[in-house]
Design a protein around this motif. Structure first.
Motif, PDB file in Angstrom:
ATOM      1  N   ARG A   1      -0.379  -7.222  -4.168  1.00  0.00           N
ATOM      2  CA  ARG A   1      -0.608  -7.446  -5.540  1.00  0.00           C
ATOM      3  C   ARG A   1       0.683  -8.020  -5.839  1.00  0.00           C
ATOM      4  O   ARG A   1       1.933  -7.727  -5.522  1.00  0.00           O
ATOM      5  CB  ARG A   1      -0.452  -5.783  -6.112  1.00  0.00           C
ATOM      6  CG  ARG A   1      -0.785  -5.810  -7.611  1.00  0.00           C
ATOM      7  CD  ARG A   1      -0.946  -4.284  -7.874  1.00  0.00           C
ATOM      8  NE  ARG A   1       0.369  -3.824  -7.934  1.00  0.00           N
ATOM      9  CZ  ARG A   1       1.065  -3.858  -8.926  1.00  0.00           C
ATOM     10  NH1 ARG A   1       1.090  -4.203 -10.035  1.00  0.00           N
ATOM     11  NH2 ARG A   1       2.255  -3.052  -9.024  1.00  0.00           N
ATOM     12  N   ARG A   2       0.453  -9.080  -6.822  1.00  0.00           N
ATOM     13  CA  ARG A   2       1.690  -9.857  -7.287  1.00  0.00           C
ATOM     14  C   ARG A   2       1.650  -9.724  -8.890  1.00  0.00           C
ATOM     15  O   ARG A   2       0.457  -9.570  -9.466  1.00  0.00           O
ATOM     16  CB  ARG A   2       1.342 -11.407  -6.913  1.00  0.00           C
ATOM     17  CG  ARG A   2       1.296 -11.536  -5.290  1.00  0.00           C
ATOM     18  CD  ARG A   2       1.253 -12.963  -5.207  1.00  0.00           C
ATOM     19  NE  ARG A   2       0.417 -13.931  -5.421  1.00  0.00           N
ATOM     20  CZ  ARG A   2       0.444 -15.004  -5.762  1.00  0.00           C
ATOM     21  NH1 ARG A   2       1.265 -15.763  -5.494  1.00  0.00           N
ATOM     22  NH2 ARG A   2      -0.639 -15.563  -6.342  1.00  0.00           N
TER      23      ARG A   2
ATOM     24  N   VAL B   1       5.351 -12.960  -7.978  1.00  0.00           N
ATOM     25  CA  VAL B   1       6.185 -12.375  -6.927  1.00  0.00           C
ATOM     26  C   VAL B   1       5.303 -11.078  -6.463  1.00  0.00           C
ATOM     27  O   VAL B   1       4.655 -10.478  -7.263  1.00  0.00           O
ATOM     28  CB  VAL B   1       7.700 -12.054  -7.358  1.00  0.00           C
ATOM     29  CG1 VAL B   1       8.368 -13.331  -7.725  1.00  0.00           C
ATOM     30  CG2 VAL B   1       7.652 -11.006  -8.584  1.00  0.00           C
ATOM     31  N   PRO B   2       5.620 -10.683  -5.214  1.00  0.00           N
ATOM     32  CA  PRO B   2       4.858  -9.445  -4.790  1.00  0.00           C
ATOM     33  C   PRO B   2       5.540  -8.218  -5.460  1.00  0.00           C
ATOM     34  O   PRO B   2       6.677  -8.083  -6.117  1.00  0.00           O
ATOM     35  CB  PRO B   2       5.551  -9.270  -3.309  1.00  0.00           C
ATOM     36  CG  PRO B   2       5.963 -10.601  -3.021  1.00  0.00           C
ATOM     37  CD  PRO B   2       6.528 -11.308  -4.225  1.00  0.00           C
ATOM     38  N   ALA B   3       4.462  -7.378  -5.761  1.00  0.00           N
ATOM     39  CA  ALA B   3       4.986  -6.077  -6.558  1.00  0.00           C
ATOM     40  C   ALA B   3       5.447  -4.902  -5.807  1.00  0.00           C
ATOM     41  O   ALA B   3       4.906  -4.964  -4.575  1.00  0.00           O
ATOM     42  CB  ALA B   3       3.547  -5.730  -7.317  1.00  0.00           C
ATOM     43  N   ALA B   4       6.162  -4.166  -6.489  1.00  0.00           N
ATOM     44  CA  ALA B   4       6.630  -3.044  -5.345  1.00  0.00           C
ATOM     45  C   ALA B   4       5.868  -1.728  -5.767  1.00  0.00           C
ATOM     46  O   ALA B   4       5.947  -0.962  -6.734  1.00  0.00           O
ATOM     47  CB  ALA B   4       8.166  -2.665  -6.064  1.00  0.00           C
ATOM     48  N   GLY B   5       4.875  -1.723  -4.966  1.00  0.00           N
ATOM     49  CA  GLY B   5       3.901  -0.336  -4.995  1.00  0.00           C
ATOM     50  C   GLY B   5       3.086  -0.717  -5.844  1.00  0.00           C
ATOM     51  O   GLY B   5       2.778  -1.622  -6.337  1.00  0.00           O
ATOM     52  N   PRO B   6       1.917   0.547  -6.160  1.00  0.00           N
ATOM     53  CA  PRO B   6       0.956   0.419  -7.205  1.00  0.00           C
ATOM     54  C   PRO B   6       1.315   0.363  -8.603  1.00  0.00           C
ATOM     55  O   PRO B   6       2.403   0.637  -8.879  1.00  0.00           O
ATOM     56  CB  PRO B   6       0.137   1.774  -6.567  1.00  0.00           C
ATOM     57  CG  PRO B   6       1.213   2.511  -6.354  1.00  0.00           C
ATOM     58  CD  PRO B   6       2.389   1.724  -5.487  1.00  0.00           C
ATOM     59  N   VAL B   7       0.318   0.138  -9.453  1.00  0.00           N
ATOM     60  CA  VAL B   7       0.606   0.542 -10.870  1.00  0.00           C
ATOM     61  C   VAL B   7       0.795   1.676 -11.059  1.00  0.00           C
ATOM     62  O   VAL B   7       0.061   2.786 -10.667  1.00  0.00           O
ATOM     63  CB  VAL B   7      -0.666  -0.135 -11.478  1.00  0.00           C
ATOM     64  CG1 VAL B   7      -0.432  -0.031 -13.153  1.00  0.00           C
ATOM     65  CG2 VAL B   7      -1.074  -1.652 -11.061  1.00  0.00           C
ATOM     66  N   GLU B   8       2.038   2.034 -11.844  1.00  0.00           N
ATOM     67  CA  GLU B   8       2.573   3.401 -12.153  1.00  0.00           C
ATOM     68  C   GLU B   8       1.215   4.021 -13.295  1.00  0.00           C
ATOM     69  O   GLU B   8       1.216   5.310 -13.086  1.00  0.00           O
ATOM     70  CB  GLU B   8       3.860   3.319 -12.735  1.00  0.00           C
ATOM     71  CG  GLU B   8       4.887   3.011 -11.664  1.00  0.00           C
ATOM     72  CD  GLU B   8       6.130   3.000 -12.170  1.00  0.00           C
ATOM     73  OE1 GLU B   8       6.548   3.296 -13.368  1.00  0.00           O
ATOM     74  OE2 GLU B   8       7.183   2.773 -11.130  1.00  0.00           O
ATOM     75  N   LYS B   9       1.012   3.256 -14.228  1.00  0.00           N
ATOM     76  CA  LYS B   9       0.179   3.905 -15.189  1.00  0.00           C
ATOM     77  C   LYS B   9      -0.813   2.867 -15.607  1.00  0.00           C
ATOM     78  O   LYS B   9      -0.759   1.724 -16.076  1.00  0.00           O
ATOM     79  CB  LYS B   9       1.165   4.126 -16.613  1.00  0.00           C
ATOM     80  CG  LYS B   9       0.194   4.814 -17.516  1.00  0.00           C
ATOM     81  CD  LYS B   9       1.126   5.109 -18.617  1.00  0.00           C
ATOM     82  CE  LYS B   9       0.269   5.996 -19.891  1.00  0.00           C
ATOM     83  NZ  LYS B   9       1.219   6.352 -21.045  1.00  0.00           N
TER      84      LYS B   9
ATOM     85  N   GLU C   1      -7.216  -1.723 -10.021  1.00  0.00           N
ATOM     86  CA  GLU C   1      -5.701  -1.534  -9.592  1.00  0.00           C
ATOM     87  C   GLU C   1      -4.829  -1.440 -11.128  1.00  0.00           C
ATOM     88  O   GLU C   1      -4.081  -0.464 -11.118  1.00  0.00           O
ATOM     89  CB  GLU C   1      -5.169  -2.519  -9.115  1.00  0.00           C
ATOM     90  CG  GLU C   1      -5.537  -2.542  -7.320  1.00  0.00           C
ATOM     91  CD  GLU C   1      -4.683  -3.614  -6.655  1.00  0.00           C
ATOM     92  OE1 GLU C   1      -3.440  -3.245  -6.376  1.00  0.00           O
ATOM     93  OE2 GLU C   1      -5.179  -4.535  -6.407  1.00  0.00           O
ATOM     94  N   TYR C   2      -5.548  -1.839 -12.252  1.00  0.00           N
ATOM     95  CA  TYR C   2      -5.196  -1.747 -13.467  1.00  0.00           C
ATOM     96  C   TYR C   2      -5.642  -1.034 -14.489  1.00  0.00           C
ATOM     97  O   TYR C   2      -4.977  -0.661 -15.783  1.00  0.00           O
ATOM     98  CB  TYR C   2      -4.937  -3.127 -13.870  1.00  0.00           C
ATOM     99  CG  TYR C   2      -3.995  -4.344 -13.082  1.00  0.00           C
ATOM    100  CD1 TYR C   2      -2.673  -4.098 -13.250  1.00  0.00           C
ATOM    101  CD2 TYR C   2      -4.583  -4.976 -12.192  1.00  0.00           C
ATOM    102  CE1 TYR C   2      -1.676  -4.907 -12.570  1.00  0.00           C
ATOM    103  CE2 TYR C   2      -3.808  -5.568 -11.540  1.00  0.00           C
ATOM    104  CZ  TYR C   2      -2.392  -5.796 -11.354  1.00  0.00           C
ATOM    105  OH  TYR C   2      -1.737  -6.346 -10.532  1.00  0.00           O
ATOM    106  N   ILE C   3      -7.036  -0.709 -14.327  1.00  0.00           N
ATOM    107  CA  ILE C   3      -7.842   0.051 -15.160  1.00  0.00           C
ATOM    108  C   ILE C   3      -8.336   1.194 -14.499  1.00  0.00           C
ATOM    109  O   ILE C   3      -8.833   1.369 -13.624  1.00  0.00           O
ATOM    110  CB  ILE C   3      -9.188  -0.931 -15.596  1.00  0.00           C
ATOM    111  CG1 ILE C   3      -8.588  -2.321 -16.292  1.00  0.00           C
ATOM    112  CG2 ILE C   3      -9.874  -0.158 -16.528  1.00  0.00           C
ATOM    113  CD1 ILE C   3      -7.979  -2.279 -17.649  1.00  0.00           C
TER     114      ILE C   3
END
Length: 546
Positions: free
Chosen positions: A431-432, A442-450, A482-484
């Motif tokens: 996930r970026r 840029v690469p994201a740090a971990g999954p979406v928090e909310k 991942e976002y919804i």
């Protein structure tokens, strides 16, 4: 005092003997025996594996001259196969309780490598014998079949696998040899072709069609495997082929004319033929790859000494930079192939799934051998293309292995399909997100928090943001989720609504299922103002942007 009394034996190194004449002019003679020092054992090999390699090597050295004569004379060397069978080497991979050595796939590869190191021809039958139903019997055979056939294989009985047909080659599932159940036996009718060992094998693993039901064919439940004995009424060889590199090997076509095969000769259950076939191929391809290792060894054994002794332009040809590069490539390919083969065999012996690895080493091994045979031919020039050296023969068998045991295309198709399934986690794009400081992905740090609530606006916003990250890519349902916060059914309804409004582009399967989606120009404008998508490197000033 005789000469013998003046000899002193000196142990120089393991596998080396130095002999020095004390009272003569000759100061020393060194006899180098190619023993353990020159045999590349792997750390995970047992002492039995190491001894097997030495024993097979010693045997093949003994018969190498006779084997070469049979290639020149175009003879099938029955005497050598009989002698080889007495050694028990063909039982390397067979468990001890069935008369074998119990050395697994690694043991089988050791035999394959050492036999082919001296015999590009004879080795095909020996390896084919080990491949000819060994794993099919072990993993799918009844206890009675194991007790009947495995000891015979361990004692050197020739066997082979019959897959290819007139219209079924790489498309093995399309075979048409028919087997019909009639009471306590099956009746086989049809023809096979390109069968190694045709006419000389004692038993044949034959794959047949037992169903024409479209649903069975779709699920690969239409094939069944049998073992057919030589001499069974109605079973015969139809033609012996002239195959590239098969001077002392028989390859031919088989005919099945109302051949009666008892039910107890069926391997596995009816309809399990495809599973039996594919499992056997993994073992077969690994052993074939060990053969490729052997041929690459032979290329080095001739190419290097030859170029050290061949003088052109006033110097040995090994001093020519181009030849040094070619020899370096041959060494590199040999080392790469050998490590890959024996690691694959090791995984098999550990009980791992080697579907990818077996097809990989088969394809890469064949290509490496062919590339190295081309290089060796170039180094040896005219002597590389005559039969007084084995380079030409290896060139031929290497090209044949682009097809035998599964074409390179078929192997790569297996790698592709199995890779997508077995390596799914390794193929997940990270996930970026857009860097707030630089405005670049840029690469994201971990999954979406909310996650966001499901709505048309939120989905469109996610699609717009993805445009900034992956400008030319569609999103999967999984990407969006991942976002919804939503399940597939609810998400598809929202995406269908956005499509009806002309805000997104979609890709659907043949059955109409929504698979991929991307915001179009109209959708991007609705999601964010156009300035939101604008970006340029720092060296590009605003006056240079439209």
């Amino acid at each position: 005092m005789g000469l013998r009394d003046n000899l002193e034996t000196i142990d120089l190194n393991p596998g080396h003997i130095g002999i020095r004449i004390i009272n003569g002019n000759l100061q020393s003679i060194t006899i180098i025996l190619k023993e353990e020092k020159n045999m590349d054992f792997f750390p995970w090999w047992s002492e039995e594996h190491k001894q097997l390699a030495k024993d097979v090597k010693a045997f093949m050295q003994k018969i190498a001259g006779r084997e070469m004569e049979t290639r020149w004379a175009r003879e099938f060397p029955f005497d050598l196969y009989e002698e080889f069978g007495k050694t028990g080497f063909t039982g390397a991979a067979i468990p001890k309780e069935y008369g074998g050595m119990g050395l697994g796939c690694t043991g089988g590869c050791i035999v394959a490598e050492e036999v082919h190191s001296y015999s590009p021809g004879m080795g095909r039958i020996i390896v084919g014998n080990m491949m000819g139903g060994l794993m099919q019997f072990l993993d799918f055979g009844t206890e009675e079949q194991k007790k009947k056939y495995l000891p015979r294989i361990a004692q050197g009985e020739l066997g082979c696998v019959a897959i290819t047909e007139v219209t079924a080659g790489t498309d093995a599932s399309g075979m048409e040899v028919e087997a019909k159940l009639e009471g306590d036996h099956y009746v086989l009718n049809g023809k096979k072709r390109f069968i190694v060992g045709a006419g000389v094998a004692q038993h044949y693993i034959v794959y047949t069609r037992t169903s024409s039901n479209p649903e069975d064919i779709k699920k690969h439940r239409h094939l069944t495997a049998f073992v057919v004995e030589k001499g069974t009424p109605g079973f015969s060889s139809e033609r012996i082929n002239e195959i590239l590199g098969f001077e002392n090997v028989q390859n031919g076509s088989l005919d099945f004319d109302n051949v009666i095969v008892p039910v107890e000769n069926r391997i596995g259950q009816e309809g399990e033929g495809w599973k039996v076939l594919m499992h056997g191929l993994n073992f077969e391809r690994t052993l074939i790859s060990a053969s490729a290792v052997a041929w690459q060894r032979m290329l080095l054994q001739y190419t290097v000494p030859y170029s050290q002794r061949r003088v052109q332009f006033g110097r040995p040809t090994i001093d020519i930079a181009g030849n040094q590069t070619r020899i370096a490539d041959i060494i590199s390919r040999l080392k790469t192939t050998r490590i890959s083969v024996y690691y694959t065999a090791y995984l098999w012996d550990l009980g791992k799934d080697i579907t990818i690895e077996a097809s990989m080493v088969k394809a890469v091994g064949a290509e490496n051998t062919f590339a190295s045979s081309c290089d060796a031919t170039q180094v040896m020039g005219g002597d590389g293309v005559n039969r007084f050296y084995p380079i030409q023969n290896i060139f031929e068998v290497a090209k044949t292995d682009y097809i035998a045991g599964g074409t390179l295309e078929a192997c790569r198709l297996v790698i592709f399909r199995s890779g997508l399934k077995l390596m799914a986690e390794d193929m997940q794009m990270p996930r970026r997100v857009i860097s707030e400081r630089l405005g670049v992905p840029v690469p994201a740090a971990g999954p979406v928090e909310k996650k966001l609530a499901l709505s048309e606006d939120n989905v469109l916003a996610v699609l717009g943001e993805d445009y900034r990250v992956n400008q030319g890519l569609h999103m999967t349902l999984g990407d969006i989720k991942e976002y919804i916060e939503a399940d597939d059914e609810a998400l598809v309804k929202v995406l269908d609504a956005l499509e009806e409004q002309g805000l997104v582009m979609t890709y659907r399967t043949k059955k109409g299922g929504l698979q991929l989606v991307k915001a179009n120009y109209k959708g991007l404008k609705k999601a964010y103002p156009k300035e939101y998508y604008r970006w340029a490197p720092e060296f590009v000033t605003k006056d240079r942007m439209f």
